[in-house]
Design an enzyme around this catalytic site. Structure first.
Site, PDB file in Angstrom:
ATOM      1  N   LYS A 136      -3.378  22.971  65.230  1.00  0.00           N
ATOM      2  CA  LYS A 136      -4.443  23.974  65.215  1.00  0.00           C
ATOM      3  C   LYS A 136      -5.571  23.462  64.332  1.00  0.00           C
ATOM      4  CE  LYS A 136      -1.391  27.865  64.739  1.00  0.00           C
ATOM      5  NZ  LYS A 136      -1.249  29.095  63.950  1.00  0.00           N
ATOM      6  N   HIS A 139      -9.108  25.437  59.121  1.00  0.00           N
ATOM      7  CA  HIS A 139     -10.067  26.548  59.039  1.00  0.00           C
ATOM      8  C   HIS A 139     -10.459  26.851  57.598  1.00  0.00           C
ATOM      9  CE1 HIS A 139      -6.719  29.068  57.883  1.00  0.00           C
ATOM     10  NE2 HIS A 139      -6.098  28.823  59.022  1.00  0.00           N
ATOM     11  N   HIS A 142      -7.933  26.964  54.921  1.00  0.00           N
ATOM     12  CA  HIS A 142      -7.431  25.676  54.421  1.00  0.00           C
ATOM     13  C   HIS A 142      -8.422  25.073  53.432  1.00  0.00           C
ATOM     14  CE1 HIS A 142      -5.295  25.891  58.453  1.00  0.00           C
ATOM     15  NE2 HIS A 142      -4.356  26.013  57.547  1.00  0.00           N
TER      16      HIS A 142
HETATM   17  N1  ARG Z   1       0.216  25.800  57.412  1.00  0.00           N
HETATM   18  C1  ARG Z   1       0.164  27.146  56.939  1.00  0.00           C
HETATM   19  C2  ARG Z   1      -1.037  27.878  57.519  1.00  0.00           C
HETATM   20  O1  ARG Z   1      -1.960  27.267  57.952  1.00  0.00           O
HETATM   21  C3  ARG Z   1       0.082  27.212  55.431  1.00  0.00           C
HETATM   22  C4  ARG Z   1       1.291  26.690  54.742  1.00  0.00           C
HETATM   23  C5  ARG Z   1       1.414  27.186  53.353  1.00  0.00           C
HETATM   24  N2  ARG Z   1       2.567  26.695  52.675  1.00  0.00           N
HETATM   25  C6  ARG Z   1       3.807  27.136  52.888  1.00  0.00           C
HETATM   26  N3  ARG Z   1       4.790  26.578  52.238  1.00  0.00           N
HETATM   27  N4  ARG Z   1       4.074  28.110  53.713  1.00  0.00           N
HETATM   28  O2  ARG Z   1      -1.073  29.087  57.522  1.00  0.00           O
END
Ligand code: ARG
Length: 573
Positions: A136, A139, A142
Site C-alpha cells: 500500500k 501515507h 507514516h
Molecule cells: N504498517 C502499519 C500501518 O501502516 C503500522 C505498523 C505499526 N507497528 C506495529 N507493530 N503494529 O498501519
C-alpha cells in the site's frame, strides 16, 4: 545539577529551616516569576501551605508570608526575598546566575540540556516507527510516525538508553496477496526495476479498482496469501524481491531525512513465533473458538473488544503477527520498554494487543503506544496522491524559488543542499509544533514562511547566530566579566537558555516534541531581540567577549534542541 536547580535549592534549604516544609516540596512550588522587578522566582504560599499536615489558618497567611521574607538571609545566589500579599519573591544575584548558566553551557556543550539527567543502567528501549506497508502507499501517517519516531529515538539515545529502532514493515497479509494478483495482471518488469515504489503503487491502484466490484479477485488474493503462509517457493521469491526493492528505495529517502533504523523487520519476519504465540495463549486458556471456526481472545474483563488471532482458514492477522513479534523481540533484544509510534486511530487496537501480550507473557511487560493525529490536505503540485519523495522535493523547490528572488541567496554555492535542508526543517517543524495527538492542516505557505514560527525561521536564527561569531571574530571563552551583561534583554535570554534542561525533561516524560519546538521559538525570539540591542562587533573587548559567550550559548542551546528533533542546523545561508 542545573543552574536553576542550584539557585532554587539555596532558597529551599533556607526556607526549610524556618518553616515546617521540606526542601523538596518547596522546590516543586517554585515558579518563574511574572513580576521580574520583584524577583526571578515566586512561590504561592497557599499552595505550599496546603501541603502541610498542620496548615496555617487562611487569615494568617499574609503575615506568615511576610515573616518568611523578613527572615530570609541573602546568600551567594540570592540577593533578596520579598512578600506581596501571599506571594513570595526571590531575586537572584544576576551576575552569579548568568555565570552559572553560561559556564554550564560551555562545559556541557553537546550535551547541554540533558547532562544533568542520571544515566539509566543498560536500559534497552525498542522503538517501532515509520513501518510503511509494501503493498500500500506510504501515507501521511507514516510520515508522522517517521518524524515523531525519530525524535523519540534521538531523545532516548541522548539520555543514555540503549535504543533499538525497528522499521516493522507491512510486508505480509491479505493486502500483499492482492498486490501479487495485481502484478500478474498489470506488472511491468522494467518499470518495477527503475522505480519500484511508484510502479507498485500503480499496480495497487488498478487492482483495487478491479476488486471493488469483483469478489473473485479477493478470493484469489486470499488464496495467494494462504500459499505464502504455507511456504510456496515461487510466491515467496517474488514477494522477497518486492520487499527488497521497496526497502532499498525507502532507505534512500530515510537517508535524505537523516532517519536511521537498527533493524528492518516486518510482519513477514515473525512466522516462527506465530504458532508459539498460539500455543502460549492456548496453554493459558485464553483462546475461544468463534462460530465460524476462528480463534479469538475474549477481553471483556478489560472492557475491550474480542480480538481474532487466527482466521478460520488458518491464516494470521495483523494482531497475530504483532503478538508474535513481541515474543520475537523479547527474545532477540530483551527490552525494558517497547514503544510503538503509530497513528491514534490504532489506539484501540494497541490496547487489545498490549493486554493480550501481558496475559500471554508477563503482566509487567512495558509496552507504550505513542499516538498522533492526522495530517489534513497534504498534496503536491503533482496532485493529491503523496509519495514522500514528492513532498520533500516540493518543499525544496519552494525554498529554491524563494532563494532565487533574493540577490545574495541566488549566488550561494550550496544553494541546493541548503534548500533541501530548509525544506525538510519546514516539514518537520510544522509536524512537531502542535501537540502530537492533534490533527493539523498541511500548508506549504505557512510552513515555509521565514518570519512565522517555522522550521525556516529556526534555521535562520541558527545561521544568524553563527554569523555573529564569524563576523566579530571574538573568541568564545567561559571566563568573562559577567557584570557586563546587565541589560534586561541579556537576562531574558539567559533565563531562556537556563530553562532548556527542564524542557528536555518535560519533552522526554511526555514524548511530546511540541514542548521542545515551542520552547525553541521562544529562545530564538529572545535571541533576536537581544541581538538588536547588544552589539558584539567593534565593541570594547570585555563587552564583546561577554556578549559573544551569551550568543554562543543561545546558539548551542538552539542547536541541541534541533538535534533532538532530528534537524541538522545550517551554519550559513
Ligand atoms: N504498517 C502499519 C500501518 O501502516 C503500522 C505498523 C505499526 N507497528 C506495529 N507493530 N503494529 O498501519
Amino acid at each position: 545539577m542545573t543552574a536553576v536547580l542550584k539557585f532554587k535549592q539555596s532558597i529551599a534549604n533556607q526556607l526549610s529551616k524556618h518553616t515546617p516544609c521540606n526542601p523538596k516540596d518547596i522546590t516543586t512550588f517554585m515558579r518563574p516569576s511574572k513580576q521580574m522587578k520583584e524577583g526571578h522566582i515566586s512561590i504561592a504560599v497557599p499552595k505550599l501551605n496546603a501541603s502541610l499536615t498542620d496548615p496555617t489558618p487562611k487569615q494568617d497567611l499574609p503575615a506568615w508570608t511576610q515573616s518568611i521574607a523578613d527572615n530570609f538571609e541573602p546568600n551567594e545566589f540570592i540577593e533578596k526575598a520579598s512578600a506581596q500579599n501571599t506571594n513570595l519573591f526571590f531575586k537572584f544575584r544576576e551576575p552569579e546566575f548568568i555565570k552559572h548558566v553560561l559556564q554550564q553551557v560551555y562545559q556541557d556543550n553537546k550535551s547541554y540540556g540533558w547532562s544533568h539527567i542520571p544515566k539509566p543502567d543498560n536500559d534497552t528501549v525498542l522503538i517501532d516507527y515509520s513501518s510503511p506497508n509494501i503493498a500500500k502507499p506510504f501515507h501521511a501517517g507514516h510520515l508522522r510516525s517517521t518524524i515523531i519516531g525519530n525524535f523519540t529515538r534521538i531523545i532516548h539515545e541522548s539520555l543514555g538508553y540503549n535504543v533499538i529502532g525497528i522499521n516493522y514493515l507491512g510486508d505480509w497479509g491479505k493486502q500483499y496477496g492482492l498486490l501479487a494478483i495485481g502484478f500478474q495482471k498489470y506488472g511491468d518488469e522494467s518499470k518495477l526495476v527503475s522505480d519500484p515504489i511508484h510502479h507498485l503503487y500503480e499496480v495497487y491502484v488498478k487492482i483495487n479498482a478491479d476488486a471493488k466490484d469483483n469478489d473473485v479477485i479477493y478470493r484469489q488474493a486470499n488464496e495467494y496469501f494462504k500459499k505464502m503462509e504455507e511456504g510456496d517457493p515461487t510466491a515467496l521469491k517474488q514477494w522477497s524481491r518486492f520487499r527488497e526493492m521497496s526497502i532499498k528505495s525507502y532507505a534512500s529517502i530515510y537517508d535524505r531525512l537523516n532517519v536511521k533504523f537498527d533493524v528492518y523487520s516486518g510482519e513477514s519476519q515473525v512466522n516462527p513465533y506465530i504458532s508459539k504465540a498460539h500455543d502460549m495463549l492456548d496453554e493459558k486458556k485464553l483462546l475461544t473458538r468463534t462460530e465460524d471456526g476462528a480463534y479469538a481472545v475474549d477481553l471483556e474483563t478489560y472492557k475491550l473488544d474480542k480480538a481474532v488471532i487466527r482466521r478460520a482458514d488458518g491464516t494470521s492477522l495483523y494482531m497475530t503477527r504483532d503478538l508474535a513479534s513481541v515474543l520475537m523481540r523479547s527474545e532477540l533484544y530483551p527490552f525494558q520498554k517497547g514503544i510503538y509510534v503509530v497513528g491514534s486511530e490504532q489506539a484501540g487496537y494497541f490496547k487489545q494487543m498490549f493486554q493480550i501480550s501481558k496475559l500471554m507473557m508477563d503482566p509487567s511487560l512495558n509496552l507504550q503506544h505513542i499516538g498522533f493525529g492526522r495530517i489534513k490536505g497534504m498534496s503536491t503540485r503533482k496532485g493529491t496522491v503523496v509519495f514522500l519523495q514528492d513532498i520533500l522535493d516540493t518543499a525544496k523547490e519552494r525554498i529554491l524559488e524563494y532563494m532565487n528572488n533574493d540577490q545574495e541567496k541566488s549566488q550561494m554555492k550550496d544553494r541546493d543542499a541548503i534548500a533541501d535542508q530548509l525544506g525538510m526543517s519546514a516539514i518537520l517543524i510544522q509536524d512537531m509544533k502542535s501537540k502530537r495527538t492533534k490533527d493539523y492542516e498541511f500548508s506549504w505557505d505557512r510552513m515555509t514562511d521565514a518570519k512565522g514560527d517555522t522550521g525556516v525561521f529556526l534555521q535562520y536564527a541558527h545561521a544568524r547566530a553563527c554569523g555573529i561569531e564569524r563576523k566579530s571574530g571574538t573568541e568564545i571563552s567561559p571566563n568573562v566579566d559577567f557584570t557586563i551583561l546587565k541589560e534586561k534583554e541579556a537576562m531574558d535570554l539567559v533565563q531562556s537558555i537556563a530553562q532548556f534542561p527542564e524542557i528536555v525533561e518535560a519533552a522526554f516524560a511526555s514524548l511530546e516534541p511540541s514542548t521542545l519546538v515551542n520552547y525553541l521559538f521562544k529562545l530564538s525570539h529572545a535571541t533576536s531581540v537581544a541581538s538588536k540591542f547588544l552589539r558584539v562587533k567593534d565593541m570594547e573587548q570585555d563587552v564583546s567577549k561577554a556578549r559573544m559567550l551569551l550568543f554562543w550559548s543561545a546558539r548551542i542551546t538552539l542547536r541541541n534542541g534541533l538535534y533532538l528533533l532530528g534537524i541538522k542546523p545550517i551554519k550559513q545561508m
